[in-house]
Design a protein around this motif. Sequence first.
Motif, PDB file in Angstrom:
ATOM      1  N   THR A 151      -9.074   4.302   3.153  1.00 18.74           N
ATOM      2  CA  THR A 151      -8.342   4.403   4.023  1.00 18.74           C
ATOM      3  C   THR A 151      -7.408   2.863   4.637  1.00 18.74           C
ATOM      4  OG1 THR A 151      -9.074   6.554   5.223  1.00 18.74           O
ATOM      5  CG2 THR A 151      -7.531   5.007   6.362  1.00 18.74           C
ATOM      6  N   LYS A 166       1.171   5.906  -0.534  1.00 16.86           N
ATOM      7  CA  LYS A 166       0.402   6.340  -0.564  1.00 16.86           C
ATOM      8  C   LYS A 166       1.519   8.576  -1.063  1.00 16.86           C
ATOM      9  CE  LYS A 166      -1.478   9.654   3.763  1.00 16.86           C
ATOM     10  NZ  LYS A 166      -0.233  11.011   2.983  1.00 16.86           N
ATOM     11  N   ASN A 211      -3.937  13.073   1.820  1.00 16.42           N
ATOM     12  CA  ASN A 211      -3.821  12.232   2.702  1.00 16.42           C
ATOM     13  C   ASN A 211      -5.483  11.241   2.609  1.00 16.42           C
ATOM     14  OD1 ASN A 211      -2.455  13.083   4.243  1.00 16.42           O
ATOM     15  ND2 ASN A 211      -3.731  15.131   4.719  1.00 16.42           N
ATOM     16  N   THR A 251       1.252  -1.310   0.292  1.00  7.49           N
ATOM     17  CA  THR A 251       0.022   0.104   0.428  1.00  7.49           C
ATOM     18  C   THR A 251       0.902   1.152   0.201  1.00  7.49           C
ATOM     19  OG1 THR A 251      -1.497  -1.282   1.406  1.00  7.49           O
ATOM     20  CG2 THR A 251      -2.107   0.914   1.121  1.00  7.49           C
ATOM     21  N   ILE A 254      -0.235   2.161   5.960  1.00 11.41           N
ATOM     22  CA  ILE A 254       0.742   2.015   4.839  1.00 11.41           C
ATOM     23  C   ILE A 254       2.274   0.869   4.615  1.00 11.41           C
ATOM     24  CG2 ILE A 254      -0.512   3.809   4.013  1.00 11.41           C
ATOM     25  CD1 ILE A 254       1.870   5.785   4.721  1.00 11.41           C
ATOM     26  N   THR A 309      -5.655   9.187  -0.871  1.00  9.73           N
ATOM     27  CA  THR A 309      -6.678   8.401  -2.100  1.00  9.73           C
ATOM     28  C   THR A 309      -4.583   7.927  -1.541  1.00  9.73           C
ATOM     29  OG1 THR A 309      -7.074  10.141  -4.016  1.00  9.73           O
ATOM     30  CG2 THR A 309      -5.286   8.232  -4.499  1.00  9.73           C
ATOM     31  N   PHE A 310      -5.343   6.013  -1.820  1.00 10.09           N
ATOM     32  CA  PHE A 310      -3.884   5.207  -1.502  1.00 10.09           C
ATOM     33  C   PHE A 310      -4.149   4.286  -3.029  1.00 10.09           C
ATOM     34  CE2 PHE A 310      -5.781   6.317   1.980  1.00 10.09           C
ATOM     35  CZ  PHE A 310      -4.790   6.853   3.207  1.00 10.09           C
TER      36      PHE A 310
END
Length: 87
Positions: A31, A8, A13, A6, A35, A15-16
């Motif tokens: 979320t 980022k 803050n 994952t 990450i 979108t991943f």
Amino acid sequence: MSREVTVKFEDDNETFYLISDDGLIAKQNTTPKKIDILIVKAADRNKILEAIKMNYKLFECKDKNKEECLTKVLNSVFPYCKICRFM
């Protein structure tokens, strides 16, 4: 079984991205639990300390294009993957 990380961007803050070892890069709006990699424009002492504390890796990418940065992460984490697909 495919492996995934994952990712980022430090300046986004909401979108991943999920990057799979089969070359798939998928945008996620939910979320994640954690990450694995934070993409930063420039790493500094505070960012490094925060990454250690929160147990994620930093990836420095100065490109303005997010797709290029994500492709670089894919190639670094899964170097055997030769094809990149965005979803």
